[in-house]
Design a protein around this motif. Structure first.
Motif, PDB file in Angstrom:
ATOM      1  N   ALA A   1       0.817  -1.222   0.000  1.00 55.78           N
ATOM      2  CA  ALA A   1       0.000   0.000   0.000  1.00 55.78           C
ATOM      3  C   ALA A   1       0.848   1.267   0.000  1.00 55.78           C
ATOM      4  O   ALA A   1       0.314   2.369   0.158  1.00 55.78           O
ATOM      5  CB  ALA A   1      -0.929  -0.009   1.208  1.00 55.78           C
ATOM      6  N   THR A   2       2.145   1.131  -0.187  1.00 53.80           N
ATOM      7  CA  THR A   2       3.049   2.291  -0.181  1.00 53.80           C
ATOM      8  C   THR A   2       2.664   3.291  -1.266  1.00 53.80           C
ATOM      9  O   THR A   2       2.399   2.925  -2.405  1.00 53.80           O
ATOM     10  CB  THR A   2       4.505   1.825  -0.408  1.00 53.80           C
ATOM     11  OG1 THR A   2       4.888   0.932   0.636  1.00 53.80           O
ATOM     12  CG2 THR A   2       5.452   3.007  -0.447  1.00 53.80           C
ATOM     13  N   THR A   3       2.645   4.573  -0.894  1.00 52.23           N
ATOM     14  CA  THR A   3       2.405   5.628  -1.878  1.00 52.23           C
ATOM     15  C   THR A   3       3.641   6.506  -2.100  1.00 52.23           C
ATOM     16  O   THR A   3       3.807   7.083  -3.173  1.00 52.23           O
ATOM     17  CB  THR A   3       1.229   6.529  -1.445  1.00 52.23           C
ATOM     18  OG1 THR A   3       1.506   7.092  -0.144  1.00 52.23           O
ATOM     19  CG2 THR A   3      -0.068   5.738  -1.375  1.00 52.23           C
TER      20      THR A   3
ATOM     21  N   SER B   1       2.107   3.877  -9.312  1.00 47.68           N
ATOM     22  CA  SER B   1       1.945   5.280  -8.930  1.00 47.68           C
ATOM     23  C   SER B   1       2.799   5.698  -7.738  1.00 47.68           C
ATOM     24  O   SER B   1       2.738   6.854  -7.304  1.00 47.68           O
ATOM     25  CB  SER B   1       0.470   5.547  -8.601  1.00 47.68           C
ATOM     26  OG  SER B   1       0.041   4.741  -7.518  1.00 47.68           O
ATOM     27  N   VAL B   2       3.600   4.792  -7.188  1.00 43.76           N
ATOM     28  CA  VAL B   2       4.438   5.125  -6.034  1.00 43.76           C
ATOM     29  C   VAL B   2       5.412   6.249  -6.400  1.00 43.76           C
ATOM     30  O   VAL B   2       6.078   6.202  -7.432  1.00 43.76           O
ATOM     31  CB  VAL B   2       5.215   3.889  -5.545  1.00 43.76           C
ATOM     32  CG1 VAL B   2       6.264   4.281  -4.514  1.00 43.76           C
ATOM     33  CG2 VAL B   2       4.264   2.865  -4.949  1.00 43.76           C
ATOM     34  N   ILE B   3       5.475   7.268  -5.541  1.00 44.03           N
ATOM     35  CA  ILE B   3       6.403   8.385  -5.742  1.00 44.03           C
ATOM     36  C   ILE B   3       7.716   8.056  -5.041  1.00 44.03           C
ATOM     37  O   ILE B   3       7.740   7.731  -3.852  1.00 44.03           O
ATOM     38  CB  ILE B   3       5.817   9.687  -5.166  1.00 44.03           C
ATOM     39  CG1 ILE B   3       4.497  10.035  -5.854  1.00 44.03           C
ATOM     40  CG2 ILE B   3       6.811  10.834  -5.305  1.00 44.03           C
ATOM     41  CD1 ILE B   3       3.757  11.203  -5.213  1.00 44.03           C
TER      42      ILE B   3
ATOM     43  N   ASP C   1      10.365   5.896 -15.806  1.00 49.21           N
ATOM     44  CA  ASP C   1       9.093   6.592 -16.005  1.00 49.21           C
ATOM     45  C   ASP C   1       8.268   6.719 -14.718  1.00 49.21           C
ATOM     46  O   ASP C   1       7.209   7.334 -14.724  1.00 49.21           O
ATOM     47  CB  ASP C   1       8.257   5.839 -17.061  1.00 49.21           C
ATOM     48  CG  ASP C   1       8.940   5.819 -18.419  1.00 49.21           C
ATOM     49  OD1 ASP C   1       9.646   6.789 -18.733  1.00 49.21           O
ATOM     50  OD2 ASP C   1       8.765   4.830 -19.158  1.00 49.21           O
ATOM     51  N   ALA C   2       8.759   6.144 -13.618  1.00 49.54           N
ATOM     52  CA  ALA C   2       8.020   6.229 -12.360  1.00 49.54           C
ATOM     53  C   ALA C   2       8.142   7.640 -11.791  1.00 49.54           C
ATOM     54  O   ALA C   2       9.171   8.298 -11.936  1.00 49.54           O
ATOM     55  CB  ALA C   2       8.567   5.209 -11.363  1.00 49.54           C
TER      56      ALA C   2
END
Length: 358
Positions: A291-293, A317-319, A336-337
């Motif tokens: 669940a890391t963002t 979508s993780v920053i 590309d992340a």
């Protein structure tokens, strides 16, 4: 009471880590500092680099610094906490903010052995225990390991904190307790540990006081090559020893997961593959990691800091937060992340970049 937003302030300290997390509530802000260090050519340059950072931290923590997390004992993560009595130092500024809680790893006993041995043999210290000792004196100090309740939740209402690593240390661990060390390294450590213990008991006398010391220049021609090879072997073993110290300290890193609102922020210090292997064995930890963002790239974005088993848990979508001096280092989650990279900042012009999470 829950924070309305969280600001992650990411400082440009060169090769090192420094993050100030400000949890903004309706009536106040509460501040968490994660690491504060750099690795410059000498200590004076390190202080010059970190003094403006310390001043900026102080200006933002007008109500004081609520907590500090020192992930591990390398200078590029804790060197800024060193205090000086007769000179200005960034550690003096941080101490005046009176942090209420200080979390740091219980350094594995094997690391203390290694650091002591390396200091005796080379005259230099690989890590920076003095800065860590200075930090411990600033407030309530807690040796931190996986699953431990730290008290952070009381200082930051509405925020949940999870300690995923490091593994707890046994009371009397031996080198054999550390599965990350291979057989050759065990033998190398056993040799240098024996020599170190002998040095401690010899009161600065030679290990073999009755042995005749022979210079390669004075030795018979038939033995000079052998003596030179022995000297090279010692240097090679010292390099191996330095790498073992480096890896052991990295794998003692506090791996911190912060749940706030709809975000989960992962700060793993410099954890490497074996530390992650321990964390990923726990199904509850894998659920949290999935669940890391926001992910602070472990070990400054190096590949050994973000193993494939960890990357597979992350969503696209993780920053990623990148802090490194090596321009060749790429985002371990892919080019590309989404990422914030302190290497895009210029020292002295843009001291930091902010990520605001609502």
């Amino acid at each position: 009471m829950k924070p309305d937003e969280v600001v992650i302030r990411m400082y440009n300290v060169g090769h090192g880590d420094c993050f100030l997390l400000s949890f903004r509530y309706r009536r106040e802000s509460r501040h968490l500092l994660i690491d504060f260090g750099t690795l410059q050519p000498n200590r004076r340059e390190e202080r010059c680099r970190l003094m403006p950072v310390a001043a900026d931290i102080a200006s933002r923590c007008t109500g004081g610094l609520h907590a500090v997390v020192a992930t591990h004992a390398h200078r590029d993560h804790i060197g800024g906490f060193e205090k000086l009595h007769r000179q200005k130092a960034p550690g003096n500024i941080i101490a005046k903010l009176h942090p209420q809680l200080i979390l740091h790893p219980a350094i594995p006993p094997v690391v203390h052995h290694l650091d002591a041995i390396y200091s005796v043999l080379t005259g230099t210290q690989y890590s920076n225990h003095r800065a860590l000792e200075n930090l411990r004196q600033c407030g309530k100090s807690v040796n931190t390991y996986t699953g431990q309740k730290t008290g952070l939740g009381r200082l930051f209402p509405g925020v949940r904190f999870h300690i995923l690593g490091p593994r707890p240390q046994t009371v009397n661990p031996s080198f054999q307790d550390h599965s990350i060390l291979d057989a050759d390294t065990h033998r190398l450590l056993s040799f240098w540990t024996t020599q170190h213990q002998a040095l401690l008991t010899s009161r600065n006398r030679p290990l073999f006081p009755h042995a005749e010391q022979v210079s390669p220049r004075l030795a018979p021609a038939s033995t000079r090559w052998f003596i030179e090879r022995l000297n090279h072997l010692r240097n090679d073993q010292l390099l191996q020893l330095a790498e073992v110290i480096h890896t052991e300290i990295n794998n003692s890193s506090i791996i911190l997961m912060i749940e706030t609102g709809r975000h989960q922020l992962l700060f793993p210090g410099d954890a490497e593959k074996s530390a992650w292997s321990f964390v990923l064995k726990n199904p509850a930890h894998r659920n949290l990691l999935s669940a890391t963002t926001v992910y602070k790239a472990s070990h400054h974005g190096s590949l050994n800091g973000t193993p494939d088993a960890l990357k597979q848990l992350f969503s696209p979508s993780v920053i990623t937060l990148l802090s490194a001096r090596d321009k060749k280092t790429e985002n371990p989650l892919g080019e590309d992340a989404p990422a914030l990279d302190t290497r895009l900042l210029k020292h002295g012009h843009d001291p930091a970049m902010d990520l605001i999470l609502e």
